[in-house]
Design a protein around this motif. Structure first.
Motif, short mmCIF file in Angstrom:
data_model
loop_
_atom_site.label_atom_id
_atom_site.label_comp_id
_atom_site.label_asym_id
_atom_site.label_seq_id
_atom_site.Cartn_x
_atom_site.Cartn_y
_atom_site.Cartn_z
N THR A 71 -35.45 54.20 -10.75
CA THR A 71 -35.68 54.22 -12.30
C THR A 71 -34.36 54.22 -12.91
N GLN A 73 -31.93 54.69 -15.72
CA GLN A 73 -31.68 56.11 -16.81
C GLN A 73 -30.83 55.65 -17.91
N GLU A 74 -30.58 54.29 -18.28
CA GLU A 74 -29.67 53.78 -19.26
C GLU A 74 -30.11 54.72 -20.55
N THR A 75 -29.05 55.29 -21.23
CA THR A 75 -29.33 55.92 -22.69
C THR A 75 -28.24 56.01 -23.26
N ALA A 114 -39.56 60.49 -22.39
CA ALA A 114 -38.65 59.95 -21.24
C ALA A 114 -37.18 60.14 -21.49
N SER A 148 -37.41 61.93 -13.38
CA SER A 148 -36.30 62.00 -12.63
C SER A 148 -35.71 63.27 -12.23
C1 SAM Z 1 -33.98 53.63 -19.82
S1 SAM Z 1 -34.39 55.32 -19.82
C2 SAM Z 1 -34.75 55.83 -21.69
C3 SAM Z 1 -34.18 57.05 -21.95
C4 SAM Z 1 -34.46 57.52 -23.33
N1 SAM Z 1 -36.00 57.54 -23.83
C5 SAM Z 1 -33.78 56.11 -24.22
O1 SAM Z 1 -34.38 55.45 -25.06
O2 SAM Z 1 -32.50 56.08 -24.16
C6 SAM Z 1 -36.03 55.44 -18.87
C7 SAM Z 1 -36.40 56.91 -18.24
O3 SAM Z 1 -37.68 56.58 -18.05
C8 SAM Z 1 -37.96 57.47 -17.11
N2 SAM Z 1 -39.25 57.14 -16.12
C9 SAM Z 1 -39.41 56.08 -15.56
N3 SAM Z 1 -40.89 56.29 -15.13
C10 SAM Z 1 -41.21 57.47 -15.76
C11 SAM Z 1 -42.69 58.05 -15.47
N4 SAM Z 1 -43.82 57.54 -14.95
N5 SAM Z 1 -42.77 59.44 -16.36
C12 SAM Z 1 -41.74 59.79 -16.94
N6 SAM Z 1 -40.41 59.21 -17.09
C13 SAM Z 1 -40.41 58.16 -16.57
C14 SAM Z 1 -36.78 57.17 -16.02
O4 SAM Z 1 -36.50 58.18 -15.00
C15 SAM Z 1 -35.52 57.24 -16.87
O5 SAM Z 1 -35.00 58.36 -17.37
#
Ligand code: SAM
Length: 282
Positions: A71, A73-75, A114, A148
């Motif tokens: 996954t 995890q960029e944020t 998320a 995660s």
């Molecule tokens: C790119 S980050 C976005 C973080 C924050 N929402 C932002 O916009 O900065 C995507 C996140 O979605 C989570 N994720 C991916 N699939 C998921 C799922 N099925 N259920 C919950 N979280 C999930 C990943 O672990 C990751 O931390």
């Protein structure tokens, strides 16, 4: 280790089953770079062997390790800024007014759906603290979830490196809401106490989570299939109170969900409210 097309198919199927993230051959490099270490550490002779091992085992740890690795995890704090401006200047003031007319005028429930390593829910909590001087007299809960385990563990600690706080966090917020600890920054206890973190897969039922006044579900649906994205947002609509607010990522749009959501524009931001005449999803 060489990644074959059978390996790619096997990994893509497993990842789709575990977390709904949709990968294909174009993501071969990503699969290789993120799973190579797991393949080696588990003594598997190929990526397909890792997949077989993960599917066979009742030990959830290997599956979780694969999810953590694959996954993205960029944020960052106050990511894209404009949703937080809309939250501060429009959604929260409107919500506070609407709450006055309800049996629980001081209860606000927010979901960061998320939340990755916590920057998003902590940014929401800081925005609330800025707006409400007597926050202790309110019943506010920010639920922050992610699939995660490693992201949730880091988010719960609330401790960030210098390069993480300089990305997006204004200096006055840093000084007001963080405490320096050595080379790192710790989110202060009053901000942390507003946020409850837990592991949660967005493909599971939301029924036990209850209803929310504000939902942030940003930059996660882009990893799912178009059908799963649609289902996700329809189920989110069911978890929203009538005057609630949904914020999605800047590259995400709910336009194809037609009458289910009412888009609202504020400055450079779009957020969505559930349409009261929408049919309940199944
Ligand atoms: C790119 S980050 C976005 C973080 C924050 N929402 C932002 O916009 O900065 C995507 C996140 O979605 C989570 N994720 C991916 N699939 C998921 C799922 N099925 N259920 C919950 N979280 C999930 C990943 O672990 C990751 O931390």
């Amino acid at each position: 280790m060489q990644l074959t097309s059978q390996d790619i198919d096997a990994v893509c199927d497993l990842v789709l089953d575990l977390c709904g993230v949709c990968l294909d051959e174009s993501k071969a490099y990503l699969i290789e770079s993120r799973l190579d270490e797991v393949v080696k550490r588990t003594d598997c002779e190929s990526y397909a062997a890792l997949v077989r091992k993960a599917r066979r085992t009742s030990d959830l740890q290997l599956k979780q390790e694969i999810v953590d690795a694959i996954t993205t995890q960029e944020t960052l704090f106050f990511r894209d800024n404009s949703p937080f401006e809309a939250l501060r200047n429009k959604a929260f003031p409107e919500l506070f007014d609407a709450k006055e007319k309800t049996p629980f005028p001081k209860r606000i429930r927010i979901w960061s759906a998320a939340c990755s390593t916590g920057q998003e829910p902590y940014s929401i909590a800081m925005t609330l603290f800025d707006l409400i001087p007597d926050i202790d007299s309110w019943d506010i809960q920010i639920l922050a979830t992610d699939i995660s385990d490693s992201a949730i563990a880091k988010a719960s600690r609330g401790r960030y490196a210098e390069h993480e706080v300089v990305r997006g966090l204004p200096a006055n917020q840093l000084n007001r809401y963080f405490v320096r600890e050595g080379s790192e920054w710790q989110v202060s206890d009053h901000i942390r106490s507003l946020v409850h973190f837990r592991r949660f897969n967005l493909h599971d039922s939301f029924l036990a989570l209850g209803q929310f006044d504000v939902i942030f579900c940003r930059n996660v649906a882009i990893y799912f299939t178009p059908e799963a994205q649609e289902q996700l947002f329809l189920r989110i609509a069911d978890a929203m109170t009538p005057h609630s607010y949904l914020f999605v990522g800047s590259s995400e749009s709910l336009n194809r969900l037609g009458d289910n959501f009412q888009p609202q524009h504020h400055c450079r931001s779009v957020f969505y409210q559930p349409n009261s005449t929408r049919p309940a999803s199944v």
